[in-house]
Design an enzyme around this catalytic site. Structure first.
Site, PDB file in Angstrom:
ATOM      1  N   LYS A  56      28.955  76.708  -4.270  1.00 40.44           N
ATOM      2  CA  LYS A  56      28.719  76.521  -5.700  1.00 40.44           C
ATOM      3  C   LYS A  56      27.926  75.236  -5.950  1.00 40.44           C
ATOM      4  CE  LYS A  56      32.900  78.983  -7.100  1.00 40.44           C
ATOM      5  NZ  LYS A  56      34.227  78.873  -7.732  1.00 40.44           N
ATOM      6  N   ALA A  78      34.223  73.379  -7.681  1.00 42.70           N
ATOM      7  CA  ALA A  78      35.567  73.545  -7.134  1.00 42.70           C
ATOM      8  C   ALA A  78      35.909  75.028  -7.041  1.00 42.70           C
ATOM      9  CB  ALA A  78      36.593  72.825  -8.009  1.00 42.70           C
ATOM     10  N   ASP A  79      36.873  75.320  -6.202  1.00 44.30           N
ATOM     11  CA  ASP A  79      37.421  76.663  -6.114  1.00 44.30           C
ATOM     12  C   ASP A  79      38.913  76.529  -5.847  1.00 44.30           C
ATOM     13  OD1 ASP A  79      36.777  79.635  -5.968  1.00 44.30           O
ATOM     14  OD2 ASP A  79      38.076  79.308  -4.234  1.00 44.30           O
ATOM     15  N   THR A  80      39.707  77.279  -6.573  1.00 53.23           N
ATOM     16  CA  THR A  80      41.157  77.231  -6.419  1.00 53.23           C
ATOM     17  C   THR A  80      41.674  78.619  -6.120  1.00 53.23           C
ATOM     18  OG1 THR A  80      41.353  75.362  -7.944  1.00 53.23           O
ATOM     19  CG2 THR A  80      43.336  76.673  -7.582  1.00 53.23           C
ATOM     20  N   GLY A  91      39.462  73.543  -3.270  1.00 53.12           N
ATOM     21  CA  GLY A  91      38.335  72.913  -2.595  1.00 53.12           C
ATOM     22  C   GLY A  91      37.466  72.264  -3.655  1.00 53.12           C
TER      23      GLY A  91
END
Length: 133
Positions: free
Chosen positions: A53, A68-70, A105
């Site tokens: 991203k 971010a990625d959750t 992340g």
């Protein structure tokens, strides 16, 4: 000069967190395939997505990009986003009364420099009633 902050996410929560810090980001959600790759571990998955991203979103040369990625992980499996209310209900029932992990992340990019990390939080739900689910 203070760089413009680009948030590579459509998440209202992430935007609100930056606003609380006094940062008004330019919101540019990154369009990436969030599928888990074969053999990919959950921490590697969220790290890869955050990095992807951050590196694919449109930005100027001096912009600071935050991505971010959750993901919720139960018994080593990434649950992903529920497709509908029935799937969301099934997920909540599966999490009810059980510990699980939330992995996030985060990746930051400025110019040609970038850095990322993964945070892991253990979450324990109490047993949920049918009404709560």
């Amino acid at each position: 000069m203070i760089p413009r902050v680009v948030l590579a996410s459509a998440s209202p929560r992430r935007r609100e967190l930056l606003r609380r810090l006094g940062i008004e980001p330019v919101v540019r959600p990154a369009d990436v395939d969030e599928s888990t790759l074969p053999g990919e571990q959950p921490a590697g998955h969220v790290a890869r997505l955050a990095r992807t991203k951050a590196t694919t979103v449109d930005r100027g040369p001096d912009d600071l990009v935050i991505a971010a990625d959750t993901e919720v992980v139960l018994d080593g499996t990434v649950l992903g986003k529920p497709a509908d209310a029935a799937e969301a209900t099934a997920m909540l029932r599966g999490l009810s009364g059980r510990p699980h992990h939330v992995l996030t992340g985060v990746h930051v990019r400025h110019g040609s420099r970038d850095a990322g990390t993964v945070e892991r939080t253990e979450v324990r739900f109490r047993e949920l009633t049918d009404e709560e689910v």
